[in-house]
Design a protein around this motif. Structure first.
Motif, mmCIF file in Angstrom:
data_model
loop_
_atom_site.group_PDB
_atom_site.id
_atom_site.type_symbol
_atom_site.label_atom_id
_atom_site.label_comp_id
_atom_site.label_asym_id
_atom_site.label_seq_id
_atom_site.Cartn_x
_atom_site.Cartn_y
_atom_site.Cartn_z
ATOM 1 N N VAL A 57 0.837 -1.204 0.000
ATOM 2 C CA VAL A 57 0.000 0.000 0.000
ATOM 3 C C VAL A 57 0.873 1.256 0.000
ATOM 4 C CG1 VAL A 57 -1.659 1.307 1.405
ATOM 5 C CG2 VAL A 57 -2.014 -1.109 0.995
ATOM 6 N N ARG A 58 1.981 1.216 0.730
ATOM 7 C CA ARG A 58 2.897 2.360 0.755
ATOM 8 C C ARG A 58 4.302 1.896 0.354
ATOM 9 N NH1 ARG A 58 -1.067 3.341 4.200
ATOM 10 N NH2 ARG A 58 -0.388 1.659 5.534
ATOM 11 N N TYR B 292 -5.327 6.856 -5.394
ATOM 12 C CA TYR B 292 -4.011 6.666 -4.764
ATOM 13 C C TYR B 292 -3.701 5.205 -4.456
ATOM 14 C CZ TYR B 292 -7.400 6.600 -0.993
ATOM 15 O OH TYR B 292 -8.507 6.313 -0.242
ATOM 16 N N GLN C 108 -12.532 -4.857 2.355
ATOM 17 C CA GLN C 108 -12.064 -3.508 1.998
ATOM 18 C C GLN C 108 -13.217 -2.513 2.010
ATOM 19 O OE1 GLN C 108 -9.151 -2.664 2.029
ATOM 20 N NE2 GLN C 108 -8.022 -4.552 1.693
ATOM 21 N N THR D 25 -13.560 -2.500 6.674
ATOM 22 C CA THR D 25 -13.672 -1.058 6.687
ATOM 23 C C THR D 25 -14.975 -0.652 5.995
ATOM 24 O OG1 THR D 25 -11.287 -0.885 6.454
ATOM 25 C CG2 THR D 25 -12.533 1.046 5.936
ATOM 26 N N PRO E 244 -13.118 5.825 7.137
ATOM 27 C CA PRO E 244 -12.009 6.635 6.619
ATOM 28 C C PRO E 244 -12.487 7.900 5.911
ATOM 29 C CG PRO E 244 -11.669 4.325 6.131
ATOM 30 C CD PRO E 244 -13.072 4.448 6.642
ATOM 31 N N GLN F 158 -10.056 10.303 4.757
ATOM 32 C CA GLN F 158 -8.934 10.486 3.807
ATOM 33 C C GLN F 158 -8.488 11.929 3.641
ATOM 34 O OE1 GLN F 158 -7.618 7.804 3.521
ATOM 35 N NE2 GLN F 158 -9.000 6.155 3.050
ATOM 36 N N ARG G 273 -13.025 9.544 -4.324
ATOM 37 C CA ARG G 273 -13.687 8.917 -3.168
ATOM 38 C C ARG G 273 -15.216 8.921 -3.311
ATOM 39 N NH1 ARG G 273 -11.680 5.450 0.329
ATOM 40 N NH2 ARG G 273 -12.772 6.322 2.107
ATOM 41 N N ASP H 49 -9.274 6.979 8.869
ATOM 42 C CA ASP H 49 -7.969 6.985 8.193
ATOM 43 C C ASP H 49 -7.867 8.319 7.465
ATOM 44 O OD1 ASP H 49 -7.668 4.323 8.819
ATOM 45 O OD2 ASP H 49 -7.835 3.588 6.767
ATOM 46 N N MET I 228 -4.997 10.957 5.068
ATOM 47 C CA MET I 228 -3.730 11.031 4.354
ATOM 48 C C MET I 228 -3.325 12.488 4.212
ATOM 49 S SD MET I 228 -3.510 9.237 0.711
ATOM 50 C CE MET I 228 -4.683 8.002 1.112
ATOM 51 N N PHE J 176 -1.567 8.876 7.561
ATOM 52 C CA PHE J 176 -0.585 8.401 6.592
ATOM 53 C C PHE J 176 -0.048 9.551 5.751
ATOM 54 C CE2 PHE J 176 -3.785 5.009 7.095
ATOM 55 C CZ PHE J 176 -2.979 4.005 7.613
ATOM 56 N N ILE J 177 1.217 9.379 5.368
ATOM 57 C CA ILE J 177 1.792 10.271 4.364
ATOM 58 C C ILE J 177 1.469 9.669 2.999
ATOM 59 C CG2 ILE J 177 4.031 10.772 3.287
ATOM 60 C CD1 ILE J 177 5.113 11.562 5.944
ATOM 61 N N SER K 275 1.731 8.162 -0.431
ATOM 62 C CA SER K 275 2.866 7.489 -1.044
ATOM 63 C C SER K 275 2.523 7.188 -2.503
ATOM 64 C CB SER K 275 3.112 6.197 -0.248
ATOM 65 O OG SER K 275 3.987 5.354 -0.905
ATOM 66 N N ARG L 234 2.170 5.350 -5.767
ATOM 67 C CA ARG L 234 2.152 3.943 -6.175
ATOM 68 C C ARG L 234 2.006 3.893 -7.679
ATOM 69 N NH1 ARG L 234 3.811 0.412 -3.365
ATOM 70 N NH2 ARG L 234 5.402 1.809 -4.046
HETATM 71 N N1 SAM Z 1 -10.539 0.021 2.071
HETATM 72 C C1 SAM Z 1 -10.226 0.898 3.050
HETATM 73 C C2 SAM Z 1 -10.810 2.302 2.747
HETATM 74 O O1 SAM Z 1 -11.519 2.524 1.813
HETATM 75 O O2 SAM Z 1 -10.500 3.194 3.474
HETATM 76 C C3 SAM Z 1 -8.785 1.039 3.387
HETATM 77 C C4 SAM Z 1 -7.775 0.125 2.827
HETATM 78 S S1 SAM Z 1 -6.172 0.804 2.687
HETATM 79 C C5 SAM Z 1 -5.261 -0.625 2.559
HETATM 80 C C6 SAM Z 1 -5.842 1.426 4.316
HETATM 81 C C7 SAM Z 1 -5.469 2.868 4.323
HETATM 82 O O3 SAM Z 1 -4.212 3.057 3.731
HETATM 83 C C8 SAM Z 1 -6.393 3.782 3.529
HETATM 84 O O4 SAM Z 1 -7.534 4.137 4.249
HETATM 85 C C9 SAM Z 1 -5.521 4.959 3.231
HETATM 86 O O5 SAM Z 1 -5.641 5.966 4.223
HETATM 87 C C10 SAM Z 1 -4.111 4.374 3.272
HETATM 88 N N2 SAM Z 1 -3.522 4.360 1.928
HETATM 89 C C11 SAM Z 1 -3.935 3.679 0.835
HETATM 90 N N3 SAM Z 1 -3.163 3.973 -0.217
HETATM 91 C C12 SAM Z 1 -2.228 4.864 0.217
HETATM 92 C C13 SAM Z 1 -1.154 5.539 -0.411
HETATM 93 N N4 SAM Z 1 -0.873 5.404 -1.692
HETATM 94 N N5 SAM Z 1 -0.394 6.349 0.354
HETATM 95 C C14 SAM Z 1 -0.667 6.523 1.674
HETATM 96 N N6 SAM Z 1 -1.656 5.919 2.304
HETATM 97 C C15 SAM Z 1 -2.444 5.084 1.578
#
Ligand code: SAM
Ligand code: SF4
Length: 442
Positions: free
Chosen positions: A52-53, A165, A203, A238, A265, A267, A279, A305, A307, A336-337, A339, A341
């Motif tokens: 994910v990051r 993201y 998810q 989630t 979340p 975000q 979103r 959650d 970012m 989270f910062i 990231s 991808r």
């Molecule tokens: N399905 C869940 C949702 O919709 O929120 C979350 C799954 S994700 C694996 C968990 C968290 O990782 C997300 O809510 C998001 O805040 C964070 N995340 C996902 N992609 C990211 C990225 N590219 N950079 C930073 N944080 C990320």
């Protein structure tokens, strides 16, 4: 005594991965392996990965690099990579690390015997087994759970949402719900084995059942699980705000075993950024759901959650995130910062925010959240809560236990009696931002 080859497994990432590892271990124990925490004693090394990051991915590649030495000293040791990074990178992993023997995805856990045989017996090195199955079932796969009190149940896999993201839709594939009867029978089994809490994973649990021919919605599934004797608490994660329904709020209110905690979340606090994130909700909509939840369910905890540093995030956008945090007062936030991808479309967006600025914003947000969590927890001092005791003291302090309230707050208290797995009443006497301290009542 029969010799059992040793398995060393390391898991990165979310609860879904941790639960997949429980199935991997269950399956391998059935095949004759026993687990070890000492990598140097292992015959089989498995890394269950997350991507994910970028930082986690770098950490995993660095560990794969270190394992090369172990394999040079003992060429019989096998190294397998599974999970999201395996699915995303596939043969690229062999290119970067030719000492990796095989790669598989979570759909292939029940084929582990065949996979290992292909590598060991038939010398089929660099073996990839990453096909997705047409249906999501965990039936007949043995599982070795890490807890005897609380158990994860995967109700769906994959994701259809394509947040700009996120790599998950590319690594875990499209949404696949597990049949309701399989989920209910797993929960009944857990109840018979004295588990008190089940934790449903997906998810986006709110879209449970959309891909199935049966008409069991997520709310209906919760109602059915609520009727299982022996299970005392039901949690889930989630929820996606765009699919959070009033029906679900009603179900949480009416089913007494569903815990008073929702992880939703957000975000970002900026509707402009949420649009770029794909979103499919804006901040007014998010706030309206929170209001609806709080108007209908007393004493509910809400966590999120978030970012910082999404491409193009300005100072104004970030201020909007700080403001909405002050307004909503989340119980806790996973911060989270952003990231980059490579599969995710946001990586192509201009105006990438500098790492320095991302870090500054992250710390500002963490400081604010700490202040809010401390304030919320302070209000709980003097109150009495039911606590499910799930751990002995991490610091090995004598007679110290910890458990969780329905709202998922950790409560630490002392007891001369071993109360693991019990539901007890605890009066809160002290609090910090992350922990409540209490005294056992009665
Ligand atoms: N399905 C869940 C949702 O919709 O929120 C979350 C799954 S994700 C694996 C968990 C968290 O990782 C997300 O809510 C998001 O805040 C964070 N995340 C996902 N992609 C990211 C990225 N590219 N950079 C930073 N944080 C990320
Ligand atoms: Fe990723 Fe969005 Fe799916 Fe969550 S809903 S897994 S953040 S794409």
């Amino acid at each position: 005594m029969t010799y059992k080859p040793k398995l060393y497994i390391k898991t990165f990432g979310c609860q879904m991965n941790v639960n997949d590892s429980e199935y991997i271990v269950g399956q391998l124990v059935k095949l004759g392996y026993s687990t070890t925490e000492d990598i140097s004693k292992s015959k089989l090394i498995l890394l269950n990965t997350c991507c994910v990051r970028a930082k986690v991915e770098q950490k995993i590649f660095s560990l794969i690099g270190k394992i090369k030495k172990i394999k040079e000293n003992n060429p019989d040791v096998l190294l397998g990579i599974c999970g999201c990074m395996a699915q995303k990178e596939k043969e690229n992993i062999f290119e970067r690390a030719p000492h990796v023997d095989f790669i598989f995805n979570p759909s292939q856990i029940n084929n582990l015997e065949k996979i290992i045989n292909n590598v060991v017996k038939y010398g089929n090195k660099k073996y990839i087994s990453c096909e997705n199955t047409p249906e999501f079932s965990l039936n007949h796969i043995p599982v070795k759970r890490g807890s005897k009190i609380s158990a994860w149940i995967q109700i769906m896999r994959g994701c259809n949402n394509y947040c700009s993201y996120c790599v998950v839709p590319y690594t875990r594939g499209p949404e696949q719900s597990r049949g309701a009867s399989e989920i209910l029978s797993e929960a009944s089994n857990l109840a018979q084995n004295k588990y008190k809490e089940i934790f449903l994973l997906g998810q986006n649990v709110n879209s449970y059942g959309n891909d199935l021919s049966h008409s069991v919605t997520f709310s209906k599934l919760l109602e059915l699980l609520n009727n299982i004797n022996g299970i005392e608490r039901i949690r889930f994660t989630t929820s996606h705000p765009k699919d959070f329904s009033f029906d679900l709020i009603k179900t949480i209110k009416n089913c007494h075993k569903i815990c008073n905690h929702i992880h939703l979340p957000i975000q970002s606090g900026s509707s402009r950024i949420l649009k770029m994130m794909n979103r499919k909700y804006d901040i007014d909509y998010y706030s309206s759901i929170i209001k609806e939840i709080r108007n209908n369910i007393d004493d509910i905890a809400i966590t999120t959650d978030v970012m910082v540093g999404f491409p193009g995030e300005t100072e104004e956008d970030f201020t909007e995130t700080l403001n909405i945090f002050k307004e909503i007062e989340f119980d806790e936030a996973y911060t989270f910062i952003y990231s980059n991808r490579e599969n995710a479309v946001a990586s192509l967006l201009p105006d990438q925010v500098s790492l320095q600025l991302k870090k500054e914003r992250l710390w500002k947000l963490i400081d604010l959240q700490k202040e809010m969590s401390a304030k919320i927890n302070k209000r709980l001092e003097g109150k009495i809560f039911e606590v499910l005791v799930d751990k002995k003291s991490k610091k090995h302090i004598e007679n110290q236990f910890s458990g969780r309230t329905e709202t998922n707050k950790t409560v630490v208290f002392t007891s001369k009696q071993d109360l693991l797995g019990e539901l007890v009443m605890v009066k809160i006497v002290k609090s910090t931002a992350w922990t409540l301290y209490g005294e056992l009542i009665g």
